[in-house]
Design an enzyme around this catalytic site. Structure first.
Site, PDB file in Angstrom:
ATOM      1  CG  PHE A  93      -1.889  -1.142   1.229  1.00  0.00           C
ATOM      2  CD1 PHE A  93      -2.980  -1.142   0.367  1.00  0.00           C
ATOM      3  CD2 PHE A  93      -1.705  -2.232   2.060  1.00  0.00           C
ATOM      4  CE1 PHE A  93      -3.879  -2.200   0.350  1.00  0.00           C
ATOM      5  CE2 PHE A  93      -2.601  -3.291   2.064  1.00  0.00           C
ATOM      6  CZ  PHE A  93      -3.685  -3.277   1.206  1.00  0.00           C
TER       7      PHE A  93
ATOM      8  CG  ASP B 105       1.364  -7.201  10.173  1.00  0.00           C
ATOM      9  OD1 ASP B 105       0.325  -7.782  10.542  1.00  0.00           O
ATOM     10  OD2 ASP B 105       1.382  -6.363   9.262  1.00  0.00           O
TER      11      ASP B 105
ATOM     12  CB  SER C 102       1.813  -2.943  17.341  1.00  0.00           C
ATOM     13  OG  SER C 102       2.441  -1.770  17.728  1.00  0.00           O
TER      14      SER C 102
ATOM     15  CG  ASP D  95       1.882   1.823   6.830  1.00  0.00           C
ATOM     16  OD1 ASP D  95       0.765   2.381   6.835  1.00  0.00           O
ATOM     17  OD2 ASP D  95       2.383   1.299   5.816  1.00  0.00           O
TER      18      ASP D  95
ATOM     19  CG  HIS E 269      -4.680   3.234   9.185  1.00  0.00           C
ATOM     20  ND1 HIS E 269      -3.443   3.101   9.780  1.00  0.00           N
ATOM     21  CD2 HIS E 269      -4.431   3.372   7.867  1.00  0.00           C
ATOM     22  CE1 HIS E 269      -2.508   3.161   8.844  1.00  0.00           C
ATOM     23  NE2 HIS E 269      -3.076   3.315   7.673  1.00  0.00           N
TER      24      HIS E 269
ATOM     25  CG  HIS F  57       1.899   5.473   4.930  1.00  0.00           C
ATOM     26  ND1 HIS F  57       1.277   4.415   4.325  1.00  0.00           N
ATOM     27  CD2 HIS F  57       2.145   6.385   3.945  1.00  0.00           C
ATOM     28  CE1 HIS F  57       1.153   4.663   3.038  1.00  0.00           C
ATOM     29  NE2 HIS F  57       1.665   5.851   2.761  1.00  0.00           N
TER      30      HIS F  57
HETATM   31  N1  SAH Z   1       3.599  -1.161   5.358  1.00  0.00           N
HETATM   32  C1  SAH Z   1       2.773  -1.971   4.467  1.00  0.00           C
HETATM   33  C2  SAH Z   1       1.280  -1.824   4.707  1.00  0.00           C
HETATM   34  C3  SAH Z   1       0.815  -2.160   6.088  1.00  0.00           C
HETATM   35  S1  SAH Z   1      -0.932  -2.464   6.121  1.00  0.00           S
HETATM   36  C4  SAH Z   1       3.104  -1.648   3.009  1.00  0.00           C
HETATM   37  O1  SAH Z   1       4.007  -0.868   2.717  1.00  0.00           O
HETATM   38  O2  SAH Z   1       2.461  -2.189   2.113  1.00  0.00           O
HETATM   39  C5  SAH Z   1      -1.226  -2.536   7.853  1.00  0.00           C
HETATM   40  C6  SAH Z   1      -0.745  -3.819   8.532  1.00  0.00           C
HETATM   41  O3  SAH Z   1      -0.823  -3.577   9.927  1.00  0.00           O
HETATM   42  C7  SAH Z   1      -1.575  -5.082   8.264  1.00  0.00           C
HETATM   43  O4  SAH Z   1      -0.765  -6.081   7.728  1.00  0.00           O
HETATM   44  C8  SAH Z   1      -2.122  -5.474   9.647  1.00  0.00           C
HETATM   45  O5  SAH Z   1      -2.129  -6.878   9.886  1.00  0.00           O
HETATM   46  C9  SAH Z   1      -1.158  -4.788  10.588  1.00  0.00           C
HETATM   47  N2  SAH Z   1      -1.716  -4.443  11.889  1.00  0.00           N
HETATM   48  C10 SAH Z   1      -2.844  -3.741  12.149  1.00  0.00           C
HETATM   49  N3  SAH Z   1      -2.994  -3.576  13.481  1.00  0.00           N
HETATM   50  C11 SAH Z   1      -1.940  -4.191  14.074  1.00  0.00           C
HETATM   51  C12 SAH Z   1      -1.536  -4.380  15.437  1.00  0.00           C
HETATM   52  N4  SAH Z   1      -2.237  -3.880  16.445  1.00  0.00           N
HETATM   53  N5  SAH Z   1      -0.401  -5.077  15.666  1.00  0.00           N
HETATM   54  C13 SAH Z   1       0.321  -5.590  14.648  1.00  0.00           C
HETATM   55  N6  SAH Z   1      -0.013  -5.426  13.341  1.00  0.00           N
HETATM   56  C14 SAH Z   1      -1.124  -4.743  13.061  1.00  0.00           C
HETATM   57 MG    MG Z   2      -0.177   2.829   5.029  1.00  0.00          MG
END
Ligand code: SAH
Ligand code: MG
Length: 213
Positions: A18, A70, A123, A140, A143, A168
Site C-alpha cells: 500500500f 505485524d 504491536s 503503518d 488505522h 503513514h
Molecule cells: N507497510 C505496508 C502496509 C501495512 S498495512 C506496506 O508498505 O504495504 C497494515 C498492517 O498492519 C496489516 O498487515 C495489519 O495486519 C497490521 N496491523 C494492524 N494492526 C496491528 C496491530 N495492532 N499489531 C500488529 N499489526 C497490526
Molecule cells: Mg499505510
C-alpha cells in the site's frame, strides 16, 4: 536525499502493498538518514513486505537491522468484504488472512532476508516487552484511534534522541482519509518533542528533539 538502487526500487514496485513510489522514496531517505545512528529501524505494519524492503536495504547499507512487527491477520479495512481485501492472502486452512508467507517470499525475492527480524504479534504487546533503543519508528499499522494511539505510546518511548518518527496515511483533510494517523502526528508535534523533517503525500517524517510524548 539518499535514494535506493534500481533493483531495490524494482523489488519494491513488484511487492504487494500500500505504498506509492514517491512516499517509498521519502521513507527510504528517512531510513538511510536515521540508520547512521547505528540503531535498529522498526516498522509497525509489515503486510506483504513492500515498505520493509526499503527499511531493510537502508539497514543493510548502514550495518544495522530492520525489525518489522505485524500479527499478519490484516487491519479492519483488509478483512473480507472491506475495501482493501485481497482474497489471495487468506489462509484456507484457517479461514483468516495470513500475509506472512507472502511477506517471506517478498523478502527472499529482494535478497534481504538476513537484514530483517520479523516479529509476529500485536504491536502494543511487542512494544511492552521491547528493551532497546531505536533509530527509526515507522507507524503503518492499524488505522483506528485505538491502534494508532497504542503504536505511538508503545514505540515512541524507545525512539532515540535524534531518531526519526515516520507516520503513514496522514490526512489533514478528513475528506481524504481516516484521522487517526493525523491525530498522532499532531500529538507528536504538539508534545514539543518533535520537529518536522519532510512531508511527502501522506508520509510525515519527524525528528525526535526532546522527551515529549
Ligand atoms: N507497510 C505496508 C502496509 C501495512 S498495512 C506496506 O508498505 O504495504 C497494515 C498492517 O498492519 C496489516 O498487515 C495489519 O495486519 C497490521 N496491523 C494492524 N494492526 C496491528 C496491530 N495492532 N499489531 C500488529 N499489526 C497490526
Ligand atoms: Mg499505510
Amino acid at each position: 536525499m539518499t535514494t535506493p538502487k534500481p533493483d531495490i526500487v524494482a523489488a519494491f514496485e513488484e511487492a504487494k502493498g500500500f505504498m506509492p513510489r514517491h512516499e517509498g522514496l521519502a521513507l527510504y531517505a528517512a531510513a538511510a538518514d536515521s540508520a547512521r545512528l547505528g540503531l535498529p529501524l522498526l516498522e509497525v505494519g509489515t503486510y506483504c513486505g513492500r515498505s520493509t524492503i526499503l527499511l531493510a536495504d537502508a539497514a543493510r547499507q548502514a550495518g544495522v537491522m530492520a525489525i518489522t512487527v505485524d500479527h499478519h491477520r490484516g487491519s479492519e479495512e483488509q478483512q473480507p468484504g472491506w475495501e482493501y481485501h485481497d482474497p489471495s492472502v487468506v489462509d484456507p486452512a484457517v479461514g483468516r488472512m495470513d500475509t506472512l508467507p507472502t511477506f517471506r517470499r517478498t523478502l527472499h525475492a529482494a535478497g534481504l532476508e538476513e537484514h530483517v527480524i520479523a516479529v509476529v504479534g500485536r504491536s502494543p504487546q511487542v512494544a511492552a516487552v521491547w528493551g532497546g533503543e531505536l533509530g527509526l519508528v515507522f507507524i503503518d499499522g492499524g488505522h483506528t484511534d485505538e491502534h494508532a494511539t497504542a503504536d505511538y505510546e508503545g514505540w515512541v518511548p524507545h525512539l532515540a534522541d535524534g531518531g526519526l518518527l515516520v507516520i503513514h496515511d496522514v490526512f489533514p483533510d478528513p475528506a481524504d482519509g481516516g484521522q487517526a494517523p493525523y491525530r498522532i502526528y499532531r500529538r507528536a508535534l504538539d508534545s514539543g518533542g518533535f520537529s518536522e523533517v519532510s512531508a511527502t503525500g501522506s508520509l510525515r517524517v519527524l525528528r525526535r528533539t526532546g522527551a515529549g510524548l
